[in-house]
Design a protein around this motif. Sequence first.
Motif, PDB file in Angstrom:
ATOM      1  N   GLY A 181     -46.913  -0.079 -22.889  1.00  0.00           N
ATOM      2  CA  GLY A 181     -48.347  -0.834 -22.716  1.00  0.00           C
ATOM      3  C   GLY A 181     -48.053  -2.411 -23.169  1.00  0.00           C
ATOM      4  N   LEU A 182     -46.779  -2.812 -23.476  1.00  0.00           N
ATOM      5  CA  LEU A 182     -46.556  -4.262 -23.765  1.00  0.00           C
ATOM      6  C   LEU A 182     -45.885  -4.678 -22.536  1.00  0.00           C
ATOM      7  CD1 LEU A 182     -45.500  -3.763 -27.492  1.00  0.00           C
ATOM      8  CD2 LEU A 182     -47.186  -5.052 -26.746  1.00  0.00           C
ATOM      9  N   THR A 183     -45.974  -6.091 -22.264  1.00  0.00           N
ATOM     10  CA  THR A 183     -45.172  -6.904 -21.419  1.00  0.00           C
ATOM     11  C   THR A 183     -44.316  -7.836 -22.188  1.00  0.00           C
ATOM     12  OG1 THR A 183     -46.594  -6.601 -19.431  1.00  0.00           O
ATOM     13  CG2 THR A 183     -45.126  -8.225 -19.283  1.00  0.00           C
ATOM     14  N   LEU A 184     -42.869  -8.028 -21.999  1.00  0.00           N
ATOM     15  CA  LEU A 184     -42.213  -9.001 -22.461  1.00  0.00           C
ATOM     16  C   LEU A 184     -41.992 -10.160 -21.678  1.00  0.00           C
ATOM     17  CD1 LEU A 184     -41.778  -6.238 -24.213  1.00  0.00           C
ATOM     18  CD2 LEU A 184     -39.600  -7.040 -24.482  1.00  0.00           C
ATOM     19  N   TRP A 185     -41.903 -11.262 -22.228  1.00  0.00           N
ATOM     20  CA  TRP A 185     -41.570 -12.409 -21.607  1.00  0.00           C
ATOM     21  C   TRP A 185     -40.364 -13.251 -22.340  1.00  0.00           C
ATOM     22  CZ3 TRP A 185     -46.578 -11.417 -22.469  1.00  0.00           C
ATOM     23  CH2 TRP A 185     -47.363 -11.240 -21.091  1.00  0.00           C
ATOM     24  N   ARG A 186     -39.110 -12.977 -21.881  1.00  0.00           N
ATOM     25  CA  ARG A 186     -37.832 -13.477 -22.597  1.00  0.00           C
ATOM     26  C   ARG A 186     -37.506 -14.999 -21.817  1.00  0.00           C
ATOM     27  NH1 ARG A 186     -34.513  -9.488 -24.941  1.00  0.00           N
ATOM     28  NH2 ARG A 186     -35.434  -7.424 -24.667  1.00  0.00           N
ATOM     29  N   ALA A 206     -48.102  -5.452 -33.663  1.00  0.00           N
ATOM     30  CA  ALA A 206     -47.947  -4.496 -32.476  1.00  0.00           C
ATOM     31  C   ALA A 206     -48.737  -5.028 -31.018  1.00  0.00           C
ATOM     32  CB  ALA A 206     -48.382  -3.210 -32.987  1.00  0.00           C
ATOM     33  N   ASP A 207     -49.563  -5.847 -31.340  1.00  0.00           N
ATOM     34  CA  ASP A 207     -50.449  -6.318 -29.969  1.00  0.00           C
ATOM     35  C   ASP A 207     -49.824  -7.546 -29.377  1.00  0.00           C
ATOM     36  OD1 ASP A 207     -51.897  -3.963 -29.979  1.00  0.00           O
ATOM     37  OD2 ASP A 207     -53.369  -4.974 -31.448  1.00  0.00           O
ATOM     38  N   GLU A 231     -44.296 -11.139 -26.584  1.00  0.00           N
ATOM     39  CA  GLU A 231     -44.694 -10.011 -26.205  1.00  0.00           C
ATOM     40  C   GLU A 231     -46.532  -9.864 -26.129  1.00  0.00           C
ATOM     41  OE1 GLU A 231     -43.319  -6.580 -28.619  1.00  0.00           O
ATOM     42  OE2 GLU A 231     -41.333  -7.467 -28.674  1.00  0.00           O
ATOM     43  N   ARG A 232     -46.891  -9.073 -25.430  1.00  0.00           N
ATOM     44  CA  ARG A 232     -48.555  -9.015 -25.507  1.00  0.00           C
ATOM     45  C   ARG A 232     -48.900  -7.625 -24.748  1.00  0.00           C
ATOM     46  NH1 ARG A 232     -53.207 -13.089 -25.255  1.00  0.00           N
ATOM     47  NH2 ARG A 232     -55.048 -11.798 -24.976  1.00  0.00           N
ATOM     48  N   ARG A 233     -49.868  -6.948 -25.686  1.00  0.00           N
ATOM     49  CA  ARG A 233     -50.265  -5.708 -24.926  1.00  0.00           C
ATOM     50  C   ARG A 233     -51.277  -5.842 -23.736  1.00  0.00           C
ATOM     51  NH1 ARG A 233     -49.451  -0.932 -26.780  1.00  0.00           N
ATOM     52  NH2 ARG A 233     -48.899  -1.828 -28.964  1.00  0.00           N
ATOM     53  N   VAL A 234     -51.060  -5.422 -22.630  1.00  0.00           N
ATOM     54  CA  VAL A 234     -51.804  -5.883 -21.360  1.00  0.00           C
ATOM     55  C   VAL A 234     -52.227  -4.393 -20.905  1.00  0.00           C
ATOM     56  CG1 VAL A 234     -50.558  -8.156 -21.004  1.00  0.00           C
ATOM     57  CG2 VAL A 234     -49.696  -6.120 -19.917  1.00  0.00           C
ATOM     58  N   GLY A 235     -53.108  -4.598 -19.825  1.00  0.00           N
ATOM     59  CA  GLY A 235     -53.639  -3.557 -18.935  1.00  0.00           C
ATOM     60  C   GLY A 235     -52.680  -3.615 -17.802  1.00  0.00           C
ATOM     61  N   GLY A 236     -52.691  -2.483 -16.973  1.00  0.00           N
ATOM     62  CA  GLY A 236     -51.678  -2.271 -15.963  1.00  0.00           C
ATOM     63  C   GLY A 236     -51.006  -0.834 -16.038  1.00  0.00           C
ATOM     64  N   THR A 237     -50.073  -0.796 -15.344  1.00  0.00           N
ATOM     65  CA  THR A 237     -49.014   0.305 -15.305  1.00  0.00           C
ATOM     66  C   THR A 237     -47.744   0.201 -15.892  1.00  0.00           C
ATOM     67  OG1 THR A 237     -48.457  -0.372 -12.968  1.00  0.00           O
ATOM     68  CG2 THR A 237     -50.663   1.061 -13.126  1.00  0.00           C
ATOM     69  N   GLY A 238     -47.299  -1.092 -16.023  1.00  0.00           N
ATOM     70  CA  GLY A 238     -46.003  -1.199 -16.225  1.00  0.00           C
ATOM     71  C   GLY A 238     -44.907  -1.161 -15.289  1.00  0.00           C
ATOM     72  N   ASP A 239     -45.281  -1.228 -14.136  1.00  0.00           N
ATOM     73  CA  ASP A 239     -44.613  -1.532 -12.893  1.00  0.00           C
ATOM     74  C   ASP A 239     -44.069  -2.987 -12.482  1.00  0.00           C
ATOM     75  OD1 ASP A 239     -46.405   0.251 -12.542  1.00  0.00           O
ATOM     76  OD2 ASP A 239     -46.604   0.084 -10.595  1.00  0.00           O
ATOM     77  N   ALA A 240     -44.018  -3.820 -13.377  1.00  0.00           N
ATOM     78  CA  ALA A 240     -43.589  -5.147 -13.156  1.00  0.00           C
ATOM     79  C   ALA A 240     -42.222  -5.214 -12.901  1.00  0.00           C
ATOM     80  CB  ALA A 240     -43.820  -6.148 -14.417  1.00  0.00           C
ATOM     81  N   ARG A 361     -42.777  -2.774 -38.857  1.00  0.00           N
ATOM     82  CA  ARG A 361     -43.897  -2.243 -39.320  1.00  0.00           C
ATOM     83  C   ARG A 361     -44.484  -2.979 -40.346  1.00  0.00           C
ATOM     84  NH1 ARG A 361     -47.183   1.711 -39.642  1.00  0.00           N
ATOM     85  NH2 ARG A 361     -47.962   2.765 -41.517  1.00  0.00           N
ATOM     86  N   VAL A 362     -43.871  -3.969 -40.960  1.00  0.00           N
ATOM     87  CA  VAL A 362     -44.379  -4.518 -41.986  1.00  0.00           C
ATOM     88  C   VAL A 362     -45.500  -5.626 -41.404  1.00  0.00           C
ATOM     89  CG1 VAL A 362     -42.578  -4.633 -43.625  1.00  0.00           C
ATOM     90  CG2 VAL A 362     -42.430  -6.342 -41.956  1.00  0.00           C
ATOM     91  N   MET A 363     -45.027  -6.172 -40.171  1.00  0.00           N
ATOM     92  CA  MET A 363     -46.096  -7.004 -39.546  1.00  0.00           C
ATOM     93  C   MET A 363     -47.388  -6.217 -39.054  1.00  0.00           C
ATOM     94  SD  MET A 363     -43.057  -8.500 -37.202  1.00  0.00           S
ATOM     95  CE  MET A 363     -43.912  -9.483 -35.983  1.00  0.00           C
ATOM     96  N   GLN A 364     -47.311  -5.029 -38.788  1.00  0.00           N
ATOM     97  CA  GLN A 364     -48.405  -4.317 -38.143  1.00  0.00           C
ATOM     98  C   GLN A 364     -49.178  -3.818 -39.668  1.00  0.00           C
ATOM     99  OE1 GLN A 364     -49.644  -4.027 -35.335  1.00  0.00           O
ATOM    100  NE2 GLN A 364     -51.652  -2.536 -35.710  1.00  0.00           N
ATOM    101  N   LEU A 365     -48.637  -3.737 -40.475  1.00  0.00           N
ATOM    102  CA  LEU A 365     -49.468  -3.266 -41.757  1.00  0.00           C
ATOM    103  C   LEU A 365     -50.274  -4.453 -42.281  1.00  0.00           C
ATOM    104  CD1 LEU A 365     -46.818  -1.153 -43.827  1.00  0.00           C
ATOM    105  CD2 LEU A 365     -48.859  -0.303 -42.701  1.00  0.00           C
ATOM    106  N   ALA A 366     -49.447  -5.591 -42.069  1.00  0.00           N
ATOM    107  CA  ALA A 366     -50.242  -6.907 -42.491  1.00  0.00           C
ATOM    108  C   ALA A 366     -51.272  -7.062 -41.819  1.00  0.00           C
ATOM    109  CB  ALA A 366     -49.363  -8.109 -42.550  1.00  0.00           C
ATOM    110  N   ARG A 367     -51.548  -6.891 -40.335  1.00  0.00           N
ATOM    111  CA  ARG A 367     -52.227  -7.036 -39.489  1.00  0.00           C
ATOM    112  C   ARG A 367     -53.542  -6.100 -39.890  1.00  0.00           C
ATOM    113  NH1 ARG A 367     -55.305 -10.249 -36.037  1.00  0.00           N
ATOM    114  NH2 ARG A 367     -56.104  -9.044 -34.282  1.00  0.00           N
TER     115      ARG A 367
END
Length: 418
Positions: A181-186, A206-207, A231-240, A361-367
């Motif tokens: 569900g995430l797309t990465l840009w490196r 996580a988002d 990274e960002r959670r985006v819509g779509g199918t992940g076939d980039a 996980r510490v980042m997600q818990l803070a969020r």
Amino acid sequence: MKIIIVGAGIGGLAAAISLHEAGLHDVTVYERSTAIRGLGVGINLLPHALRELTELGIADSIAELGVEPRTLAYYNRFGQPIWHEPRGLDAGYRWPQLSVHRGRLQLALRDLAEARLAEPIRLDHRLVAVASNDDGTETATFATADGTVEATADVIIGADGIHSALRALRYPAEGAPPWGGLTLWRGVTRIPAFLDGRTMIMAGDADQKFVAYPLAPADADGRMLVNFIAERRVGGTGDADWNRAIDPAPIAELFRDWNFDWLDVPTAIATADEILEYPMVDRDALPQWTFGRTTLLGDAAHAMYPNGSNGGSQAILDARTLAFHLATAPGIDAGLAAYEQARRPAMTALLAGTRATGPERVMQLARERAPQGFSDIDEVIPHAERAQIAADYKTAAGFLPEILNDRPSLTPPSGIAR
């Protein structure tokens, strides 16, 4: 013992060097690409990987390619600190951590492997079939520009990545890697040094997340080469498309508010020479890696999310473990079984951990607990809870300092290989 390695990435090349140094010299590497171009961006080699490179006698040449981070630090999306910890030698390890450009590392491993192997790497060889023979050997069939080629060996190792041909032959119904569900840009950028110039940072949740770490020391103008992952959670199918270059400007816009007093995130993204887009994918854990005298290694066996920065390091550990057991077990079948027993259960657990965001996980818990930020992180996540999350991941990944420092070496006793 004749051994074929399918794939000349980090895992395959590390396996070739490891096997040679374990006394198994009849090794040939087959690679589907027509050239090894050293593609990619930055990766981290953690202390458990640096231990293996040190014991192979090649750590010094690899260390010249990158920089040793002193600290790993986590922040929320407002740039507020959540957790930090020392890394490498500063954390009590006997070996450092190294941030390095993946392409430079691959080319260095290629050169080191070819200096040791009797046979050059066979390029333009795409694995299409494997057959077991009555005498216990395995025959691989490769497609090349000049037609099909067959090669027979006592052991075939599939180190051919997340889209492994050998894995697909063993699990033909598996399909494409599942998308998270995430797309990465490196990308790689040159920006003013941030913090102490030796810190790896992760900010967000996580988002949406931004990761950055230096690949070289700061220059005379105080600027340094930095690898980043947005990274960002985006819509779509992940076939980039994998490794698809895109315009940095729209990605910088996604992070327009992330201008911390210690790092200008949108500028870091916007000034990148190139950004490559990846879907966040991994592979499900397998019930079996070894079939006959073929086995899997690295991403072919256990491709995982980059949470924890551990994929390349685990491939190196696979390589050393496999070489050790093939060199020391009473027979080939026993060696392959010992390798799988040593690595597969641990990687199954680690895969599950990375899907649960691992040490991040510490980042997600803070969020979740303080979505608008905080004035005191200890009131949001107590120190003991943060420390336990960090320790649990190190234990699962095999690099808790006291465990790694005391673990027996994976270097076989001299002369034991058959």
